[in-house]
Scaffold this motif. Structure first.
Motif, mmCIF file in Angstrom:
data_model
loop_
_atom_site.group_PDB
_atom_site.id
_atom_site.type_symbol
_atom_site.label_atom_id
_atom_site.label_comp_id
_atom_site.label_asym_id
_atom_site.label_seq_id
_atom_site.Cartn_x
_atom_site.Cartn_y
_atom_site.Cartn_z
ATOM 1 N N GLY A 359 0.865 -1.260 0.003
ATOM 2 C CA GLY A 359 -0.045 0.007 -0.010
ATOM 3 C C GLY A 359 1.036 1.220 -0.091
ATOM 4 N N VAL A 360 2.000 1.155 0.757
ATOM 5 C CA VAL A 360 2.862 2.377 0.866
ATOM 6 C C VAL A 360 3.318 2.608 -0.422
ATOM 7 C CG1 VAL A 360 5.085 3.122 1.664
ATOM 8 C CG2 VAL A 360 3.121 2.168 3.080
ATOM 9 N N LEU A 361 3.727 1.525 -1.353
ATOM 10 C CA LEU A 361 4.645 1.609 -2.512
ATOM 11 C C LEU A 361 3.533 2.080 -3.594
ATOM 12 C CD1 LEU A 361 6.973 -1.218 -2.329
ATOM 13 C CD2 LEU A 361 7.588 1.181 -2.541
ATOM 14 N N VAL A 362 2.281 1.781 -3.449
ATOM 15 C CA VAL A 362 1.124 2.064 -4.298
ATOM 16 C C VAL A 362 0.960 3.544 -4.338
ATOM 17 C CG1 VAL A 362 -1.495 2.228 -4.666
ATOM 18 C CG2 VAL A 362 -0.300 -0.094 -4.474
ATOM 19 N N ILE A 363 0.990 4.218 -3.228
ATOM 20 C CA ILE A 363 1.013 5.776 -3.066
ATOM 21 C C ILE A 363 2.356 6.284 -3.619
ATOM 22 C CG2 ILE A 363 0.954 7.520 -1.294
ATOM 23 C CD1 ILE A 363 -1.589 6.108 -1.530
ATOM 24 N N VAL A 364 3.305 5.729 -3.347
ATOM 25 C CA VAL A 364 4.531 6.222 -3.837
ATOM 26 C C VAL A 364 4.594 6.139 -5.433
ATOM 27 C CG1 VAL A 364 7.219 5.662 -4.343
ATOM 28 C CG2 VAL A 364 6.221 5.514 -2.035
ATOM 29 N N SER A 365 4.093 5.268 -5.850
ATOM 30 C CA SER A 365 3.980 5.016 -7.434
ATOM 31 C C SER A 365 3.023 5.880 -8.094
ATOM 32 C CB SER A 365 3.744 3.925 -7.975
ATOM 33 O OG SER A 365 2.380 2.980 -7.478
ATOM 34 N N TYR A 366 1.989 6.214 -7.443
ATOM 35 C CA TYR A 366 1.069 7.180 -7.621
ATOM 36 C C TYR A 366 1.552 8.578 -7.731
ATOM 37 C CZ TYR A 366 -3.056 10.506 -7.728
ATOM 38 O OH TYR A 366 -4.173 11.385 -8.158
ATOM 39 N N ASN A 367 2.314 8.898 -6.777
ATOM 40 C CA ASN A 367 3.065 10.330 -6.636
ATOM 41 C C ASN A 367 4.173 10.457 -7.509
ATOM 42 O OD1 ASN A 367 1.445 11.281 -4.456
ATOM 43 N ND2 ASN A 367 2.732 10.161 -2.959
ATOM 44 N N MET A 368 4.648 9.338 -8.004
ATOM 45 C CA MET A 368 5.841 9.447 -8.755
ATOM 46 C C MET A 368 5.339 9.620 -10.336
ATOM 47 S SD MET A 368 8.898 6.508 -8.193
ATOM 48 C CE MET A 368 9.643 6.945 -9.504
ATOM 49 N N SER A 369 4.172 8.799 -10.494
ATOM 50 C CA SER A 369 3.516 8.967 -11.898
ATOM 51 C C SER A 369 3.520 10.294 -12.533
ATOM 52 C CB SER A 369 2.275 8.141 -12.019
ATOM 53 O OG SER A 369 1.398 8.941 -11.250
ATOM 54 N N GLY A 370 3.012 11.396 -11.728
ATOM 55 C CA GLY A 370 2.884 12.672 -12.369
ATOM 56 C C GLY A 370 2.058 12.687 -13.660
ATOM 57 N N TRP A 371 1.121 11.943 -13.323
ATOM 58 C CA TRP A 371 -0.030 11.782 -14.454
ATOM 59 C C TRP A 371 -0.596 13.242 -15.136
ATOM 60 C CZ3 TRP A 371 -5.087 13.236 -14.090
ATOM 61 C CH2 TRP A 371 -5.662 13.716 -12.898
ATOM 62 N N ARG A 372 -0.640 14.139 -14.204
ATOM 63 C CA ARG A 372 -1.121 15.452 -14.793
ATOM 64 C C ARG A 372 -0.216 15.915 -15.717
ATOM 65 N NH1 ARG A 372 -2.853 15.106 -9.444
ATOM 66 N NH2 ARG A 372 -4.972 15.329 -8.977
ATOM 67 N N THR A 373 1.111 15.996 -15.306
ATOM 68 C CA THR A 373 2.155 16.407 -16.194
ATOM 69 C C THR A 373 2.156 15.602 -17.428
ATOM 70 O OG1 THR A 373 3.413 17.040 -14.132
ATOM 71 C CG2 THR A 373 4.804 16.832 -16.245
ATOM 72 N N PHE A 374 2.200 14.324 -17.226
ATOM 73 C CA PHE A 374 2.156 13.450 -18.403
ATOM 74 C C PHE A 374 1.112 14.026 -19.380
ATOM 75 C CE2 PHE A 374 1.685 9.591 -20.880
ATOM 76 C CZ PHE A 374 2.921 9.143 -21.068
ATOM 77 N N LYS A 375 -0.409 13.913 -18.895
ATOM 78 C CA LYS A 375 -1.403 14.481 -19.852
ATOM 79 C C LYS A 375 -1.031 15.836 -20.568
ATOM 80 C CE LYS A 375 -6.186 15.175 -19.232
ATOM 81 N NZ LYS A 375 -7.437 15.230 -18.269
ATOM 82 N N ALA A 376 -0.503 16.598 -19.651
ATOM 83 C CA ALA A 376 -0.201 18.099 -20.136
ATOM 84 C C ALA A 376 0.968 17.938 -21.579
ATOM 85 C CB ALA A 376 0.211 19.017 -19.138
ATOM 86 N N LEU A 377 1.919 17.285 -20.957
ATOM 87 C CA LEU A 377 2.873 17.031 -22.350
ATOM 88 C C LEU A 377 2.321 16.443 -23.475
ATOM 89 C CD1 LEU A 377 6.068 15.800 -20.445
ATOM 90 C CD2 LEU A 377 5.562 18.036 -21.392
ATOM 91 N N LEU A 378 1.094 15.755 -23.383
ATOM 92 C CA LEU A 378 0.616 15.136 -24.700
ATOM 93 C C LEU A 378 -0.119 16.362 -25.618
ATOM 94 C CD1 LEU A 378 -1.287 12.124 -23.118
ATOM 95 C CD2 LEU A 378 0.825 12.075 -24.388
ATOM 96 N N LYS A 379 -0.009 17.282 -24.890
ATOM 97 C CA LYS A 379 -0.481 18.334 -26.004
ATOM 98 C C LYS A 379 0.567 19.271 -26.275
ATOM 99 C CE LYS A 379 -4.523 19.132 -22.848
ATOM 100 N NZ LYS A 379 -5.210 19.884 -21.811
ATOM 101 N N ASN A 380 1.833 18.902 -26.257
ATOM 102 C CA ASN A 380 3.028 19.455 -26.671
ATOM 103 C C ASN A 380 3.146 19.195 -28.106
ATOM 104 O OD1 ASN A 380 3.192 20.703 -24.238
ATOM 105 N ND2 ASN A 380 5.290 20.296 -24.050
ATOM 106 N N PRO A 381 4.239 19.626 -28.834
ATOM 107 C CA PRO A 381 4.596 19.292 -30.453
ATOM 108 C C PRO A 381 4.707 17.832 -30.296
ATOM 109 C CG PRO A 381 5.803 21.083 -29.700
ATOM 110 C CD PRO A 381 5.047 20.740 -28.401
ATOM 111 N N LYS A 382 4.600 17.433 -31.519
ATOM 112 C CA LYS A 382 4.752 15.747 -31.814
ATOM 113 C C LYS A 382 6.015 15.333 -31.505
ATOM 114 C CE LYS A 382 1.162 15.701 -35.423
ATOM 115 N NZ LYS A 382 0.861 15.104 -36.665
ATOM 116 N N SER A 383 7.059 16.097 -31.553
ATOM 117 C CA SER A 383 8.278 15.563 -31.470
ATOM 118 C C SER A 383 8.421 15.188 -29.796
ATOM 119 C CB SER A 383 9.473 16.315 -31.746
ATOM 120 O OG SER A 383 9.107 17.761 -31.082
ATOM 121 N N ASP A 384 8.160 16.348 -28.935
ATOM 122 C CA ASP A 384 8.151 15.931 -27.472
ATOM 123 C C ASP A 384 7.038 14.738 -27.208
ATOM 124 O OD1 ASP A 384 9.823 18.030 -27.283
ATOM 125 O OD2 ASP A 384 8.377 19.489 -26.758
#
Length: 560
Positions: A359-384
């Motif tokens: 359970g501790v590591l599930v929270i660690v992995s969730y915090n590491m995932s940065g899914w909001r940043t990941f989602k935002a980067l998908l709107k960047n130029p195709k190369s990125d």
């Protein structure tokens, strides 16, 4: 060139140290030590080693990084980013291989610091960092599925790869232990809601204490013995082991070198990223090269005591800042707190349920995932987006070593492509407009180009990509003027391929009875061309300081 200086922040901090600073560091160090305890245990077990080795890493590496580091508040120790790499090394080479790889990574980090490459590490493209960080998060989550659901595999070995793991999980999902699942969910809920009630005490510690006590009571009084604990899988040694030098052989060093580079690069990125984030909060500036040497020293000494790779940890560094840590002394106290826990309280760790650590590591992995940043980067130029997705999927499906190598190669190729796009090559045949140029008042606004002369203007660096582009433009034109003027006033540098291209161009022009004249070559490019011997082929008269002189020279050549 400025000589390298090794300046640990501890030495400057102690010059004006006071009782008030010590009390602030003491409180911060105790709290951070408590914060680090459950994470060190969880990271150790998830990496495939015994729980005390995670704590040993936090103690030794944490102390060295604070003592020698270039940041006032950096807290070092084992981190989630290394779980995937460590687990893979142990699977393939055993713990002896891990020690060798970590020692090599330590040497690489020290060399990076000595050769002042700390600033260079910061230029690794952001999509690569987000890609492999998110990929690691997914992989960590995947490794915890068996403990979350209490799956049993009947002695069948769980594969190390992502796809293999999920295949065996689905095959054995009928063995699910709902008590383990409930323990994991309760642990996750406690960690998630704790910040609403307490900012000082970490939710992971509260979850471990509450759930461990509950499971102990269930086993003792309710006879529920189907929940695995640390003690069921590991024998815990409450002591610091003696230093042992591993046996080294050339074959092992060759095999593990790529992995060592991955550990070093990842450690450098994570530690400098953590130090940079800390700088923004406390208004200080860390010494990146000193920090790399400290990270290297930590990874050189820690494995001798059975520890695992370590780096600066963002979460623990922020906990240090938020709890009043002012100097590296706080980090050293955090290590001493963990040492006392190891020596006197470690036997109690055997009662901690594995499902709780999952359970501790599930929270660690969730915090590491940065899914909001990941989602935002998908709107960047195709190369990125391409770099982001390739790095992410390579990390998840293959491993981090391949992901970093391929990601960096792709990023370099895309960077060169962008440079090529910014470098323009134009052909001028009639007249040159000087309105936008810094010409003297005596010069006319337009300069006429004599018949039989072509002017090529290069705007941007002349490197191997542009060299080919230049050749394509000339071959497309297909004509053979008597003089070709190449304006290079806006060329900041030229590489060996560019020089080779110019040499070939000059030789080809001589065969076609065409003379090349260079105009406006800056000092840096001039030195590079002169050193290569290019001017011997071209002739000194055909190297002109500006376009006016170049056009006068072209008229002379036309009249010859």
């Amino acid at each position: 060139m400025k000589a390298f200086e090794f300046k640990p922040k501890l030495f400057t901090a102690l010059k004006n140290y006071s009782k008030e600073l010590f009390m602030a560091d003491l409180m911060a160090g105790i709290i951070v030590g408590i914060v680090a305890l459950p994470l060190a245990i969880a990271f150790g077990i998830a990496s495939g080693v015994s729980p005390e080795k995670g704590i040993i890493t936090a103690i030794i590496a944490g102390f060295i990084i604070s003592m020698l580091g270039g940041s006032k508040v950096q807290i070092g120790g084992p981190t989630g980013a290394f779980i995937v790499i460590i687990y893979g090394i142990i699977q393939q080479y055993g713990e002896a291989g891990l020690i060798v790889a970590t020692l090599m990574a330590g040497i690489i980090l020290i060399l990076l610091g000595i050769f002042k490459l700390g600033a260079v590490i910061k230029f690794i493209p952001y999509p690569i960092i987000v890609g492999f960080t998110s990929g690691i998060a997914v992989t960590i989550f995947t490794t915890q599925i068996a403990d979350i659901f209490g799956l049993s595999f009947g002695g069948e070995k769980v594969p190390g790869d992502f796809v293999g793991k999920w295949m065996i999980y689905f095959q054995h999902f009928d063995t699910i232990n709902w008590w383990n699942t409930i323990i994991s969910i309760v642990s996750i809920v406690i960690i998630a809601i704790t910040p609403k009630f307490s900012k000082k005490i970490p939710g992971s510690l509260i979850a471990i204490i509450v759930v461990t006590v509950a499971v102990y009571l269930m086993k003792t009084y309710a006879g529920i013995n189907c929940i695995d604990t640390i003690g069921d899988r590991f024998s815990i040694k409450a002591e610091l082991p003696d230093a042992v030098m591993p046996s080294l052989n050339w074959e092992a060093i060759q095999d593990l070198f790529p992995v060592a580079i991955t550990i070093a690069v990842l450690g450098a990125i994570e530690s400098l990223l953590s130090a940079t984030v800390a700088d923004g909060v406390i208004g200080d500036k860390h010494d990146s090269n000193t920090e790399l040497i400290a990270q290297g020293a930590a990874n050189l000494i820690t494995p001798l005591f059975g520890g695992i790779p370590a780096t600066g940890a963002i979460a623990r560094t922020m906990a240090n800042i938020n709890n009043g840590g002012k100097t590296p002394v706080a980090g050293m106290i955090h290590a001493m707190v963990l040492l006392l826990i190891l020596l006197f309280l470690m036997p109690l760790a055997q009662y901690i349920p594995m499902a709780c650590l999952a359970g501790v590591l599930v929270i660690v992995s969730y915090n590491m995932s940065g899914w909001r940043t990941f989602k935002a980067l998908l709107k960047n130029p195709k190369s990125d987006v391409t770099v982001l997705l390739i790095t992410f999927f390579l990390t998840v499906i293959f491993d981090l070593t391949i992901a970093i190598e391929v990601g960096l190669v792709i990023a370099c190729v895309l960077f060169m492509h962008r440079v090529m796009e910014t470098t323009e090559i134009s052909v001028i045949k009639d007249e040159i407009n000087l309105n936008e140029e810094s010409a003297s008042k005596e010069e006319e606004e337009n300069l006429s180009i004599p018949k039989g002369v072509e002017v090529y203007e290069i705007n941007g660096p002349y490197f191997f990509g542009i060299a080919t582009k230049f050749e394509e433009i000339m071959s497309r034109l297909g004509d053979r003027p008597k003089v070709r003027i190449i304006r290079m006033r806006k060329v900041p540098f030229i590489d060996s391929t560019g020089i080779h291209n110019l040499t070939n161009l000059c030789q080809m022009a001589q065969r076609e009875k065409t003379t090349i004249v260079l105009s406006g070559v800056n000092e840096k490019v001039h030195k590079a061309l002169e050193k290569s011997g290019f001017y011997e082929l071209l002739g000194e008269k055909n190297i002109c300081p500006n376009i006016n002189v170049a056009l006068e020279r072209s008229k002379e050549l036309l009249n010859e």
